[in-house]
Each structure stands twice: as C-alpha cells, then as structure tokens.
Design an enzyme around this catalytic site. Sequence first.
Site, short mmCIF file in Angstrom:
data_model
loop_
_atom_site.label_atom_id
_atom_site.label_comp_id
_atom_site.label_asym_id
_atom_site.label_seq_id
_atom_site.Cartn_x
_atom_site.Cartn_y
_atom_site.Cartn_z
CB THR A 57 -0.88 0.03 1.26
OG1 THR A 57 -0.01 0.01 2.40
CG2 THR A 57 -1.80 -1.17 1.30
CD GLU A 99 -5.50 -1.81 1.07
OE1 GLU A 99 -5.79 -1.24 0.00
OE2 GLU A 99 -4.92 -1.25 2.01
CE LYS A 114 -15.70 12.76 11.70
NZ LYS A 114 -14.68 11.89 12.29
CD1 TRP A 153 -18.68 13.65 9.72
CD2 TRP A 153 -19.32 11.85 8.54
NE1 TRP A 153 -18.36 12.54 10.45
CE2 TRP A 153 -18.73 11.42 9.76
CE3 TRP A 153 -19.79 10.90 7.64
CZ2 TRP A 153 -18.62 10.07 10.09
CZ3 TRP A 153 -19.68 9.57 7.97
CH2 TRP A 153 -19.10 9.15 9.19
#
Lengths: 567, 567
Positions: A192, A342, A453, A458
């Site tokens: 990754t 992934e 936030k 959000w």
Amino acid sequence: MQGNMMDVQLTVPTILERIRTQYAGREVVSLLVAGRDEQGNPVPHKHRTTYGQVADRARRLAGGLLGLGLTKGDRVATLAVNSFRHLEAYLGVPSAGLVLHTVNIRLHPEQIAWILNHAEDRVLLIENVFAAMIPAIKAACPHLEHILVLGPTPQPIPLPGVRDYDTFVQESEPLTRYPELDERDAAAMCYTSGTTGNPKGVVYTHRSTVLHSLASAPKDGLNVGEADTVLPIVPMFHVNAWGLPYTCAMYGAKQVYAGVFADGRSVATLLQDEAVTITAGVPTIWMGLLAELDRAAQAGQPYGLGGLERLIVGGSAAPEAMIRAFQTRHGLSLLQAWGMTETHPLGTASGVPYGVDPSSDEGFALRAKQGRTVPLIELDVLDDQGARLPHDGKTMGRLIIRGPWVASSYFKGEGQSNFFDLDGQLWFDTGDIATLDERGYMHIQDRAKDLIKSGGEWISSVDLENAIMAHPAVNLCAVIAMDDPKWDERPLAVVTPKPGQSVTHDELISFIAPRFAKWWLPDATVLTDSIPIGATGKILKRELRDQYRSYSSTQGLVTPAAPDRSE
Amino acid sequence: MQGNMMDVQLTVPTILERIRTQYAGREVVSLLVAGRDEQGNPVPHKHRTTYGQVADRARRLAGGLLGLGLTKGDRVATLAVNSFRHLEAYLGVPSAGLVLHTVNIRLHPEQIAWILNHAEDRVLLIENVFAAMIPAIKAACPHLEHILVLGPTPQPIPLPGVRDYDTFVQESEPLTRYPELDERDAAAMCYTSGTTGNPKGVVYTHRSTVLHSLASAPKDGLNVGEADTVLPIVPMFHVNAWGLPYTCAMYGAKQVYAGVFADGRSVATLLQDEAVTITAGVPTIWMGLLAELDRAAQAGQPYGLGGLERLIVGGSAAPEAMIRAFQTRHGLSLLQAWGMTETHPLGTASGVPYGVDPSSDEGFALRAKQGRTVPLIELDVLDDQGARLPHDGKTMGRLIIRGPWVASSYFKGEGQSNFFDLDGQLWFDTGDIATLDERGYMHIQDRAKDLIKSGGEWISSVDLENAIMAHPAVNLCAVIAMDDPKWDERPLAVVTPKPGQSVTHDELISFIAPRFAKWWLPDATVLTDSIPIGATGKILKRELRDQYRSYSSTQGLVTPAAPDRSE
C-alpha cells in the site's frame, strides 16, 4: 450434495498458455528509452514483439529463476517501468510458483529498501534507468541474492550477483511443465502507499488474479477482446496495473506500453499511432492529455483518435468537469473505476444504467460517482457504531467491501483492525466515507481521515474539490479542515490557478454555491503555486493540514509561499 | 506461501442479489400461452416483469421450498418452457441450497419418469401445458412429494401434493439469509440426451455456474452487458440454456423468453418488437428464421433487426452456407459456439482472429469451425492409443477437454470410462472426432460413432453434410456409413429436398466434388421425406444406420418410404 465438476485450479499459467497457443501473433509494443537529448530528456525507441515471443521468454524466465534455486513462494521483486519485459515477469514469475512483487519506482530509495527487506525478496528485476541504485540496494538488502537488469546497460555490470536480464532469459531453458499450484497460492504482491504508517503488503493469489481478469473484462467493465489495443498508462507497479496485463493476455488484446513517456503529447501520439481502443490511467494523466488534445485542436491539427472507445480513469476521483470536457470537446468517453491495492483493484465501474443518456446531466453526474460493483464484489456503509446505514444516496458512512479478490489480511498479519467480522462474514474497512444509492451507485465522499467535521456534521472535501476544479481558472484544488473554535473544523480551499490566471474566494464561492448547503462552503481560499503530490499521484493532504490547520478565515485571501514537495 | 485474499465462495445467490440490488428495474419478457385458436395452435400472450420482481419471487420460492422440509442438496425438478417462472427457479432453487434439475420436455413420459426417479427429485415444477401428465408422473415417481404447476390452470387441482406455483410463491416468506454454501456444492443438474444407453446426470456446482457466467460474458464470447436484450431460444432444460439466464442476470441484460413459440415468424417478430441484441439457439431454429426473413424480404416487408448484433448457434454444427446466408442476405452475424451437457456447456466460440475479415472466404471458413477455447478450457486430440496428436488443422483425433466447468464424473458414478487421467490430469473424452490447428481452432469432424471408416481411413460425415446442405435444393442431409464388402464402410447421403424441388446423386456429387478427395465422396444418395430428429434437435443417425446399413450403391438413387419418427 457436492457437484461433480473438475477441480481445475484457477492459475496464472493458464493465461500464459493462452497467449502461447491462441494469440501468439498478437503484438506487444513498448516505448523504451533510446538515449537522452541535449536537454537530458529521454528519447523514445519503439519496440515491437508478439505474445508468442513474450510467452517463450516468460517460460525461459520461469525456468531460469527455478534454476537459481528459488522455490515455491519465494518473492521476485521488480523495480521497472511498463514494458514487454515487465509483462514477461508478470506471466513468468507466478507460472514458476514464485511471487511477483512489484515495487513503486517513485518511492525514496530508503523506502524501497525497507519494502524489499520486509518482503524478503530473493531476486530483483531492475530497469536499466535505475541501475545507479543497485549498489545502495545491494548494501541495504541482505535477502537479495540476484539482480537482473532490464534493458541494455552502457557497460558490463561488474557487481557479483548482477546480470543482464535479456542474456539470462536467452540462456535459460523454458519451463514446459508448470509446478502444481493451488489457486490460493500467492501469485503477486503489492505494498500500500502508506500515507500513514509503514507500507503494508497485500498478497494476491492465482485465484484472485484469474477471477479479477474474468470479472473485469466484460462490456460494462473494461470491455476487452482480441480486436482491442490496450494502453495501460497506470504503472505496472501499481496494483498490477489494475490487472490489465493479465486481462488483456487472457482475451488476446494487443498491449501497448508507454514506459517513462506519460506526458500528454507522448500519450496522444501513441494512442493515435497504435490505434489504441482502450487506455487506463489516473486523472493527472488525463489532465495532461486533455490539455494536449485541446492545444492540437486549437492549432487545427487534431489527433486521430476515432478508434479510442474508452479511457478508464481510477486511482483518485475524476472530476465531472473533466469527464464532460473529454466528451463534449473530443467525443471521448471516460469510464471511472474504483478500487484499492487491497482490492486487486477493481471494485466498481461507473457506467450509466440502462435508459440513462451518458451525455445527459444525470449521465455525467452518475459517471462522476465511483459506480456499481463488478460481479462478486459486495459493498456496504456503516455508521460509527458499526451498524449498516440506508442505501439512499445521501447517508454517508464508512465504506466496507468483501469479495474473492479483496484482502483478508496484510502480509505478516499487520493492520488487523482493517479486517473485521459482520454477521459472520469477513469485511475490509476501506477507510473511505461514501454513500450508496438504491441502484447500487457508490460515491466516495472522502477518506475518513480527510473528512471535515463541522458542528458534528460531515462535509465531503472531495465533492467541494470537484466542484471547484470545474472553475475555468482553477488547475488543482484540495479542500482540508482548518481548526475552528466554534464548529471544531471548517473547510479551507487550497487552490493552484491555471498559468497566468487568478481567482478570488468570492468568485469561487459564487461559482459553487448553487450546488451545496451553505454550511458546506469553504470559509476561505488559499492560492498557491503547487500542491504536494505523493508517489502514487495523490494529493498529500496530511502535509496541507499540517501547514494550514491553524489558518483562520479571518486572514482573508492570501498567497503564502508554496509548500515544499516532499518527494 | 498462501496469498491473503478473502475466501468468498462463488455462488448463485450472488447473482440473485445482483439483480435485486443493481438491476431491479430491468425487464424480463415472456411469451405465454393465452389459449388455443380454432386450429388448436397456441395463442401468445406477452408477459412483462422486472428483475426486481423476479428476485423477490425467487427468494419466496426459496423460502417456500425450505418450508416444505427440503434440505441442502435435495433435487427440485422442472418440466417447463422458457419463461420468467423458470428463471425464478434458476435463481431461487440453488439459492436455497437445493439442486435445480431441468428435465427435457420432449422426452417420452416413461423416460421422464425414469429420470425423475434416478435423480430422486422431491419436488417438480411443471408447466400448465403438461398438466395432463401429472397423474402418470405421480404414479411412477415415489420420491416426488410436491408438484407445483406453473401458470394458470383451467380448474383447481384436486390431486394431493399438487398446487399452484404462483399461489405458493405469493404465500411463502422470502429467504433473506442464504444458507452457507461451499462453491463445490451442487447447484443444478441435467441429463445427457442418451442417444446410446440410459441418460446420465451431470451435476453443476455453484462454482462452475459462476465461472461459466464470468467466462462466457466478454466480447469474444456472448458479449453481454446491461444495455443488451437477450432472447435465449435454446430451451432452459438444455444445459441451463447455455448458461444465458445466469450470465444475463449477472450483467443485468434484459431477458426475453419465447416459451413454446419458436417458429420463424414468432421469433422474427419477437426479435424485432423487443429490440433484441443477442439471441441463441440450435441451427434448426435459425433455418426457420432464415426462411422467414427471406420470405419477408421478398415480400418487400423486411423485419427491422438493426440492433441484432449476434446470433449464437450451437447444439450442432452450423453449415457455412447458413452463416453466409445470414451475413450476405440480411447482414446478420452468426457466432458458432460449441459445448456439451458435460461442459456446462461453453467450450469454444468461433470468432475470427484479429486481422481476418469475418466476411472473407477465410473468415467464413473459420466461423464454420467450432472455434477457440474460452478462458480456462483446455482441448487436445488423441489417437486410438491415447497419444497426443499434432495441432495442424489436419490430423483427426479423439477430442478431449478439461476445465473448471467440465464434469469429473456422472451422477452416481456412472460412465466412468469417459473420464481418464493423462499425465496426471483429469480429462473428459467428448466422443467427438476433431482437428485442432496452430491457432487453437477446433473443428469437429464427427461423433466417434458416426465416423465412416473406409479402407482404414476416416471420413467426416459432418463435413460432407455441410457441403451437401449448401446445395440450393437440399433441406437437410445426413451422411452415414453403409456396409461395403471391399472398403468395410462407404458414405451414403440421406437427403430431404426443399419443398417442390429435387436433386440427383450426380448433381450433388459434382456440386461438392471440388472440396473433397475423391474417395470421400458418397457412393449413393437416398432422397426421403423426413430424417428422424431426436428430442434435443439432433439427427438420430443410429436409426438411419439401422435402416440403411445394408443399402448398396448398386441400388442407385431411390426414394424409400419415410422412416418413422421415433418421438
């Protein structure tokens, strides 16, 4: 009751055998570096070969590697650009029962050494243009026993254990009987990008590689067939180039590789000269291509791209404005696809559903989402307590995914907390915040860590960025959270204008205001010369946040010094 | 080293969930029988539903069947035509962990009962048009506990254990949590046509069903996507309708079912009215369609089939003349595909390789072969001693096949000798004689038992038949072996002329002579009114051989009485 079907394993050698026996005459074209011009820029040389020759050399590579004493499961690293030689490694290494470990060439040499050591690679295939790194890598990587240099080198390589790849391949006997493989054996691995913490290894299996190739090929995915010519600009060190080398080989499509030549002009020329039908890359590449196509069209010398059916865009979200620009100005169709290291990577593709005009407003809006799942992939969204949220296109939640080509763990068992059980099934937490709608369209709102936030609600930085980037004076935009005494966090827009242009905060806000709730709108805009980009082409928001966290909207619109590039 | 990818199983419920969550609005259209006209012919009624409703009813069917006390692996038989109800069974029965057993409706009732007993079916879904058979079936099949009648019945069904399917589905609770399934669990079963010996059961797994759907969908196979409308004329009792109901559902294509209406005019009308893009059936169907398209064109009222991209032809070989006729007279593209009940069925598809014009002589010749393998399928040809033969396009040998959707045995372990080990791998002996060429094109020459052995050399009856059927006066042709004192066997052509036409042996021989070695040419021709066709649409050569074995070429050209049809 069990069925009675043959237990034939899904393995990479079946792909290698397909190009050898059915598609031997189909071409593989690579732009290699012939030398340097007076400015030090690489000069391209076009190399042509066939699947038949690639298959022969891949089998020789496989035989040669086993001849070195490598045994099943040993890792073979590549530090290489996109070319036929890298393709040979894609096919030959797993067919020998070994594990192809593609390393990101844009990483810092120390990170590269860390990854080679972590994976315990025994062999490294390194592109000649990186040959200067060999002594340092050898010194830092005790597991590395053999280094093969891809492409011609100016002089013989005097170091022990280092030899010329082409000679090694020519002198090796081809492997004609593949080792017995279980489809769950490792075939390839990638790390990754590790924007937080150390990189983590994801180990693909033969099964996941074959299933990914099968599931990504049909019409509403990559749409690959024998008559196609495919140019994967996406690097082969990046999630197996989205699986394209395998998918194209499985279905016999001609492959074209651009090597180090990913600028707009090189790409446009290659697309035209090789009559490419499908290409794939990150948004940055397509921005470069779009500028070049615009330039050529304005100069009255447009490229001939009549056969180009599909530009796959992934890696990060493609702004709707870019999708519209390609379609309306050049008649070219961008298909957004989404995935992660992934997930091998294909999770979703954003074709429009039956009945929707792709060039309508609804069509463009859907195409700017990440799209619907390819077969066998499941998605869901969860709240902070891990409860499933409604699929209503509005409710944002943490995006989770499962499927036969999704990781169940990282190499050596690291990062366990990303994998969890829900109702008796294993899921992977993507770290993304997304919505899902009634038809299954997934729309990423943000990385969980990039979400803003504000007053307990959000705000999606990605949505704001895409809207701002549609402004004609804006080149690149990142929206990040700045600390706010009243709301905890408030959005700040960091913008690089197009060359010779400028824009004010108020202009940007009036431009995007019709599309957002008022409390979503950034409180301030910072103009800057450059925005830091990481090794996989993504904006390094962490750096921007470090720099601007304590910025206050009361400072108004200013142009601070450009932040350092951290590469 | 094992990879670390999720062990997500490949199962039919993932297909069911796909139409429920992503393609709920896409249509399923069925021609049902509304009644009978004055001549007793069925009158069609067009039924429209959606994947969303099919998915809901499939889950109710699954829940209802488990409510009857059926447990994992229990068989549920269907004796049904192509319709949305049959599709519900395709999806619902395996999703409940049960096994969908599709029974050939054209078999003799005694054969049907034999098969139901052999499979130990506990439930039977029977089309209302066959309801008259219920008492006999009940009497003959002690394992059968429940019979559900598909479609409206004229009066309530008074028999115990027999009820209306629609009511059963409506009154059942939908299954919302699928049983845990291993991908190697049985999903469906079909019996071979059994032209020799008893029919044998082939049990498909969830894995083979999913893999077959994935591998058959791409461009060079069926080319199915969400925007397509697919009309499978191939019966749903015949090898899962070549997997089309599953493949179409997986990719969201609209499905159209013709029910009992498979004549040329019904098919042409349906293709036109539903804007079908892909259709699939046996050569007999396309002969009927061709005649209707010719008739309409000559009448100056051609059908509007502009969107029809592909007619898949399989089940038996399509003559090159037919492929040419569709292409040249109607601009329609036939794609030949090959498979067997034992291969789920797709083994090969006969697209032309890159660079060959599909409408050139070479293109037509390749398209008349069975073609190249789909991914994961392997073919080879063996001599009588079991040694591998060259892939040179000339050497005939026994065709063998392996792959993840090829049977490893028959139900209850029958017919063991068809499965054998070669170099450590399991293969299935197809019983066909074929050639393979350098590019992987497979061309079936004959069934092993139909091959004509003349003076120790093999003559392909199929090649001769295709050549003879290209003659304008010939409707149907079978070439069989007649006993010969000198050569052991010699070819005899059995021919049905087109209505009102005639042809002589000498005319036929001069017509085909340029294409064959002299010793291949039939010694005699028999004209007849009809050639016996079996329940799966194949010519019953065994009957012809019984009838004409002792025919002698010295008898010249005669027209004996038509043989009995044995259905």
